[in-house]
Design a protein around this motif. Structure first.
Motif, PDB file in Angstrom:
ATOM      1  N   PHE A 180      -8.987  -1.208  25.527  1.00 15.82           N
ATOM      2  CA  PHE A 180     -10.059  -0.533  24.805  1.00 15.82           C
ATOM      3  C   PHE A 180     -10.235  -1.232  23.462  1.00 15.82           C
ATOM      4  N   GLY A 181     -11.455  -1.415  23.022  1.00 11.40           N
ATOM      5  CA  GLY A 181     -11.628  -2.095  21.737  1.00 11.40           C
ATOM      6  C   GLY A 181     -13.000  -1.913  21.129  1.00 11.40           C
ATOM      7  N   ALA A 182     -13.223  -2.610  20.016  1.00 10.86           N
ATOM      8  CA  ALA A 182     -14.481  -2.505  19.280  1.00 10.86           C
ATOM      9  C   ALA A 182     -15.657  -2.770  20.210  1.00 10.86           C
ATOM     10  N   ALA A 221     -13.689  -7.919  21.730  1.00 12.04           N
ATOM     11  CA  ALA A 221     -12.635  -7.402  20.836  1.00 12.04           C
ATOM     12  C   ALA A 221     -11.342  -7.167  21.633  1.00 12.04           C
ATOM     13  N   CYS A 222     -10.732  -6.006  21.483  1.00 11.48           N
ATOM     14  CA  CYS A 222      -9.421  -5.781  22.122  1.00 11.48           C
ATOM     15  C   CYS A 222      -9.500  -5.743  23.644  1.00 11.48           C
ATOM     16  N   THR A 223     -10.710  -5.611  24.197  1.00  9.93           N
ATOM     17  CA  THR A 223     -10.857  -5.618  25.667  1.00  9.93           C
ATOM     18  C   THR A 223     -11.102  -7.042  26.169  1.00  9.93           C
ATOM     19  N   HIS A 226     -13.162  -2.557   9.433  1.00  8.41           N
ATOM     20  CA  HIS A 226     -13.435  -1.171   9.038  1.00  8.41           C
ATOM     21  C   HIS A 226     -13.262  -0.305  10.281  1.00  8.41           C
ATOM     22  N   MET A 227     -12.533   0.783  10.143  1.00  9.01           N
ATOM     23  CA  MET A 227     -12.276   1.594  11.346  1.00  9.01           C
ATOM     24  C   MET A 227     -12.214   3.076  11.020  1.00  9.01           C
ATOM     25  N   LYS A 228     -12.842   3.872  11.883  1.00  7.34           N
ATOM     26  CA  LYS A 228     -12.644   5.323  11.841  1.00  7.34           C
ATOM     27  C   LYS A 228     -11.552   5.608  12.877  1.00  7.34           C
ATOM     28  N   ARG A 247      -4.773   1.314   3.854  1.00 11.20           N
ATOM     29  CA  ARG A 247      -3.556   1.635   4.615  1.00 11.20           C
ATOM     30  C   ARG A 247      -3.843   2.117   6.042  1.00 11.20           C
ATOM     31  N   GLY A 248      -5.097   2.494   6.298  1.00 10.37           N
ATOM     32  CA  GLY A 248      -5.452   2.936   7.648  1.00 10.37           C
ATOM     33  C   GLY A 248      -5.588   1.780   8.635  1.00 10.37           C
ATOM     34  N   THR A 249      -5.744   0.561   8.139  1.00  7.07           N
ATOM     35  CA  THR A 249      -5.893  -0.587   9.051  1.00  7.07           C
ATOM     36  C   THR A 249      -4.833  -1.684   8.848  1.00  7.07           C
ATOM     37  N   CYS A 250      -4.409  -1.908   7.586  1.00  4.67           N
ATOM     38  CA  CYS A 250      -3.552  -3.082   7.352  1.00  4.67           C
ATOM     39  C   CYS A 250      -2.177  -2.956   8.009  1.00  4.67           C
ATOM     40  N   ILE A 251      -1.805  -1.730   8.376  1.00  7.33           N
ATOM     41  CA  ILE A 251      -0.502  -1.531   9.036  1.00  7.33           C
ATOM     42  C   ILE A 251      -0.563  -1.821  10.535  1.00  7.33           C
ATOM     43  N   LEU A 252      -1.796  -1.899  11.071  1.00  9.86           N
ATOM     44  CA  LEU A 252      -1.947  -1.964  12.533  1.00  9.86           C
ATOM     45  C   LEU A 252      -2.081  -3.375  13.090  1.00  9.86           C
ATOM     46  N   PHE A 253      -2.943  -4.177  12.420  1.00  7.87           N
ATOM     47  CA  PHE A 253      -3.413  -5.410  13.057  1.00  7.87           C
ATOM     48  C   PHE A 253      -2.548  -6.629  12.727  1.00  7.87           C
ATOM     49  N   ALA A 254      -2.456  -7.556  13.681  1.00  9.62           N
ATOM     50  CA  ALA A 254      -1.528  -8.674  13.540  1.00  9.62           C
ATOM     51  C   ALA A 254      -2.008  -9.890  14.331  1.00  9.62           C
ATOM     52  N   THR A 272     -11.740   6.616  17.039  1.00  4.08           N
ATOM     53  CA  THR A 272     -11.350   5.502  17.904  1.00  4.08           C
ATOM     54  C   THR A 272     -10.212   5.931  18.818  1.00  4.08           C
ATOM     55  N   PHE A 273      -9.259   6.625  18.244  1.00  5.07           N
ATOM     56  CA  PHE A 273      -8.084   7.084  18.978  1.00  5.07           C
ATOM     57  C   PHE A 273      -8.490   7.872  20.228  1.00  5.07           C
ATOM     58  N   LYS A 274      -9.350   8.885  20.012  1.00  4.87           N
ATOM     59  CA  LYS A 274      -9.706   9.784  21.130  1.00  4.87           C
ATOM     60  C   LYS A 274     -10.450   9.035  22.231  1.00  4.87           C
ATOM     61  N   VAL A 288       0.832  -1.215   0.000  1.00  9.35           N
ATOM     62  CA  VAL A 288       0.000   0.000   0.000  1.00  9.35           C
ATOM     63  C   VAL A 288       0.863   1.259   0.000  1.00  9.35           C
ATOM     64  N   ASP A 289       0.191   2.404  -0.246  1.00 11.05           N
ATOM     65  CA  ASP A 289       0.889   3.681  -0.282  1.00 11.05           C
ATOM     66  C   ASP A 289       1.161   4.145   1.156  1.00 11.05           C
ATOM     67  N   THR A 290       2.275   3.687   1.700  1.00 11.38           N
ATOM     68  CA  THR A 290       2.650   4.062   3.065  1.00 11.38           C
ATOM     69  C   THR A 290       4.165   4.091   3.145  1.00 11.38           C
ATOM     70  N   GLN A 297      -2.037  -2.693  23.363  1.00 13.48           N
ATOM     71  CA  GLN A 297      -1.072  -2.130  22.414  1.00 13.48           C
ATOM     72  C   GLN A 297      -1.771  -1.858  21.079  1.00 13.48           C
ATOM     73  N   ALA A 298      -2.314  -0.639  20.934  1.00 13.45           N
ATOM     74  CA  ALA A 298      -3.005  -0.295  19.690  1.00 13.45           C
ATOM     75  C   ALA A 298      -2.232   0.739  18.892  1.00 13.45           C
ATOM     76  N   ASN A 299      -1.599   1.665  19.619  1.00 10.10           N
ATOM     77  CA  ASN A 299      -0.866   2.751  18.980  1.00 10.10           C
ATOM     78  C   ASN A 299      -0.006   3.392  20.072  1.00 10.10           C
ATOM     79  N   ILE A 300       1.271   3.618  19.809  1.00  6.52           N
ATOM     80  CA  ILE A 300       2.150   4.172  20.852  1.00  6.52           C
ATOM     81  C   ILE A 300       1.643   5.530  21.316  1.00  6.52           C
ATOM     82  N   ARG A 301       1.004   6.273  20.396  1.00 10.03           N
ATOM     83  CA  ARG A 301       0.511   7.598  20.799  1.00 10.03           C
ATOM     84  C   ARG A 301      -0.695   7.479  21.728  1.00 10.03           C
ATOM     85  N   ILE A 302      -1.504   6.428  21.568  1.00  8.74           N
ATOM     86  CA  ILE A 302      -2.619   6.191  22.498  1.00  8.74           C
ATOM     87  C   ILE A 302      -2.044   5.828  23.874  1.00  8.74           C
TER      88      ILE A 302
HETATM   89  N1  COA Z   1       0.509   5.598   5.556  1.00  7.49           N
HETATM   90  C1  COA Z   1       0.552   6.848   5.116  1.00  7.49           C
HETATM   91  N2  COA Z   1      -0.453   7.720   5.293  1.00  7.49           N
HETATM   92  C2  COA Z   1      -1.536   7.289   5.931  1.00  7.49           C
HETATM   93  C3  COA Z   1      -1.651   5.969   6.428  1.00  7.49           C
HETATM   94  C4  COA Z   1      -0.572   5.106   6.200  1.00  7.49           C
HETATM   95  N3  COA Z   1      -0.577   3.844   6.622  1.00  7.49           N
HETATM   96  N4  COA Z   1      -2.847   5.831   7.027  1.00  7.49           N
HETATM   97  C5  COA Z   1      -3.464   7.010   6.939  1.00  7.49           C
HETATM   98  N5  COA Z   1      -2.684   7.892   6.268  1.00  7.49           N
HETATM   99  C6  COA Z   1      -2.958   9.273   5.913  1.00  7.49           C
HETATM  100  C7  COA Z   1      -4.434   9.547   5.809  1.00  7.49           C
HETATM  101  O1  COA Z   1      -4.937   9.185   4.529  1.00  7.49           O
HETATM  102  C8  COA Z   1      -4.471  11.033   6.014  1.00  7.49           C
HETATM  103  O2  COA Z   1      -4.114  11.669   4.801  1.00  7.49           O
HETATM  104  P1  COA Z   1      -4.855  13.021   4.332  1.00  7.49           P
HETATM  105  O3  COA Z   1      -4.536  14.015   5.401  1.00  7.49           O
HETATM  106  O4  COA Z   1      -4.222  13.276   3.031  1.00  7.49           O
HETATM  107  O5  COA Z   1      -6.299  12.652   4.275  1.00  7.49           O
HETATM  108  C9  COA Z   1      -3.346  11.263   7.012  1.00  7.49           C
HETATM  109  O6  COA Z   1      -2.488  10.121   6.924  1.00  7.49           O
HETATM  110  C10 COA Z   1      -3.836  11.438   8.419  1.00  7.49           C
HETATM  111  O7  COA Z   1      -4.799  10.423   8.664  1.00  7.49           O
HETATM  112  P2  COA Z   1      -5.399  10.165  10.087  1.00  7.49           P
HETATM  113  O8  COA Z   1      -6.384   9.046  10.006  1.00  7.49           O
HETATM  114  O9  COA Z   1      -5.835  11.467  10.677  1.00  7.49           O
HETATM  115  O10 COA Z   1      -4.068   9.663  10.821  1.00  7.49           O
HETATM  116  P3  COA Z   1      -3.858   9.407  12.326  1.00  7.49           P
HETATM  117  O11 COA Z   1      -2.732  10.192  12.810  1.00  7.49           O
HETATM  118  O12 COA Z   1      -5.155   9.450  13.084  1.00  7.49           O
HETATM  119  O13 COA Z   1      -3.387   7.893  12.313  1.00  7.49           O
HETATM  120  C11 COA Z   1      -4.269   5.744  12.810  1.00  7.49           C
HETATM  121  C12 COA Z   1      -4.237   6.889  11.817  1.00  7.49           C
HETATM  122  C13 COA Z   1      -5.201   4.683  12.266  1.00  7.49           C
HETATM  123  C14 COA Z   1      -2.885   5.195  12.953  1.00  7.49           C
HETATM  124  C15 COA Z   1      -4.765   6.280  14.164  1.00  7.49           C
HETATM  125  O14 COA Z   1      -5.930   7.046  13.975  1.00  7.49           O
HETATM  126  C16 COA Z   1      -5.041   5.226  15.158  1.00  7.49           C
HETATM  127  O15 COA Z   1      -4.161   4.540  15.610  1.00  7.49           O
HETATM  128  N6  COA Z   1      -6.308   5.093  15.593  1.00  7.49           N
HETATM  129  C17 COA Z   1      -6.727   4.197  16.609  1.00  7.49           C
HETATM  130  C18 COA Z   1      -6.532   2.805  16.159  1.00  7.49           C
HETATM  131  C19 COA Z   1      -6.896   1.844  17.218  1.00  7.49           C
HETATM  132  O16 COA Z   1      -6.545   2.013  18.331  1.00  7.49           O
HETATM  133  N7  COA Z   1      -7.625   0.837  16.823  1.00  7.49           N
HETATM  134  C20 COA Z   1      -7.937  -0.253  17.609  1.00  7.49           C
HETATM  135  C21 COA Z   1      -8.561   0.092  18.878  1.00  7.49           C
HETATM  136  S1  COA Z   1      -8.502  -1.327  19.778  1.00  7.49           S
END
Ligand code: COA
Length: 330
Positions: free
Chosen positions: A317-319, A115-117, A219-221, A155-162, A225-227, A30-32, A258-263
């Motif tokens: 915290f989870g779905a 889910a994650c909880t 599918h994830m927003k 790219r918003g999800t495939c980089i996270l889950f394992a 979810t982060f906040k 993906v484009d990442t 462990q969902a995101n280091i910033r969380i």
């Molecule tokens: N690589 C590069 N760019 C990416 C990307 C990736 N893998 N994923 C998203 N982006 C882009 C977006 O398209 C967006 O681009 P745009 O500004 O041109 O639209 C930009 O990065 C910012 O996107 P955003 O969704 O605001 O990024 P973010 O800082 O919120 O990070 C997550 C995205 C998914 C990493 C983050 O929101 C997150 O971790 N959320 C919670 C996830 C989680 O905890 N889930 C499970 C709960 S149990």
């Protein structure tokens, strides 16, 4: 209250599949970029199960270790709980497949999906059943194969889950020994749409059209979810302190989901817990949902980061959304 039954974690184990998926591997899909993933999530690499492995197979490896560290045999178990949102099949439960592989004939077996909880929910169920006398030796496993439910173009999800699994054995103990001190669980089903796998269940059976739209994948927003993850984990942790009269100063280690280091960092900051007291392994394993906490717990035990008498806080915290905490005296 002498003689009252409490619950203790008497063994831990974990298992991570061999195959490593690096950020460089994902750059090809993906484009990442490696830099984006590390700075926005803290993940450097994650594990992926082999095609031949099912969720119960990962759970089995973790369970064998947990039983060994507890000095117990599978036949000693009378309850098996598997926390998972990626089961072997819709039925029977992953716990039943696991019970069969372990040969734990005397154990009742069921899955639990928060889910994650899921692991924190599982600790609560096991602790409640043990204290009520309904179970004695309980195997609690958090196991997931999330890579089977990922849209590799998102790219918003495939980089996270394992994938991965962690396990604990829980058993009765006397009051005042190592014990589960308190647990707190929450849910808000109004937020179900923010993080879900929309299809495969009764709501949207797997028709060709459903599969074509990728509704069988996560599918994830991410932003919303982060906040809520930060808010929920901090609130659940504060409840644990309030219920016990203990404080963050008494804490030896915080093991967050462990969902995101910033969380993780934002939650620790809110709770005023220094990062030196926070267990982090997301860089190596990504988000393995219900498995992150037991994997991190096992690692903390093996590395000597948890010692007898330590106060350990788990937060997830989870779905759902679902969230919760557990405070343990080790
Ligand atoms: N690589 C590069 N760019 C990416 C990307 C990736 N893998 N994923 C998203 N982006 C882009 C977006 O398209 C967006 O681009 P745009 O500004 O041109 O639209 C930009 O990065 C910012 O996107 P955003 O969704 O605001 O990024 P973010 O800082 O919120 O990070 C997550 C995205 C998914 C990493 C983050 O929101 C997150 O971790 N959320 C919670 C996830 C989680 O905890 N889930 C499970 C709960 S149990």
């Amino acid at each position: 209250m002498a003689g009252r039954i409490r619950t203790k974690i008497v063994g831990t184990g974990s298992y991570l599949p061999e195959k490593v998926l690096t950020n460089a591997d994902l750059e090809k899909k993906v484009d990442t970029s490696d830099k984006w993933i590390i700075t926005r999530t803290g993940i450097r690499e994650r594990r992926m199960a082999a095609r031949s492995q099912a969720t119960s197979d990962l759970g089995y490896e973790a369970a064998v270790q947990a039983l060994e560290s507890a000095g117990m045999k599978a036949r000693d178990l009378d309850l098996i709980l598997v926390a998972t949102c990626t089961p072997d099949a819709l039925m029977p439960s992953t716990a039943c497949y696991l019970q069969s592989r372990l040969g734990a004939r005397k154990a009742a077996a069921m899955d639990l999906n928060a889910a994650c909880t899921g692991f924190v929910y599982g600790i609560t169920v096991a602790d409640s059943m043990i204290r009520a006398g309904a179970a004695k030796n309980c195997l609690l496993v958090g196991a997931e194969i999330l890579t089977r439910f990922i849209n590799w173009n998102d790219r918003g999800t495939c980089i996270l889950f394992a994938d991965g699994a962690g396990a604990v054995v829980m058993a009765p103990t006397g009051l005042g020994r190592s014990e589960v001190l308190t647990t707190h669980l929450y849910a808000d089903g109004r937020q179900a749409g923010l993080l879900c796998i929309p299809a495969l269940g009764s709501r949207k059976p797997a028709t060709p059209a459903v599969l074509e739209k990728g509704l069988n994948t996560v599918h994830m927003k991410g932003n919303e979810t982060f906040k809520l993850a930060v808010k929920g984990m901090a609130q659940a942790a504060q409840q644990a302190f309030k219920a016990t009269g203990l404080s963050r100063d008494d804490l030896s280690l915080f093991i967050p989901h462990q969902a995101n280091i910033r969380i993780i960092e934002a939650t620790a900051k809110r709770l005023k817990i220094p990062m030196s007291k926070v267990m982090v392994n997301i860089d190596r394993y990504g988000n393995t949902s219900a498995a992150t906490i037991p994997i991190a717990l096992d690692e903390a035990v093996l590395r000597g980061r948890i010692k007898r008498g330590d106060l350990v806080l788990l937060g997830a915290f989870g779905a759902g959304f679902t969230w919760g905490s557990a405070l343990l005296r080790w």
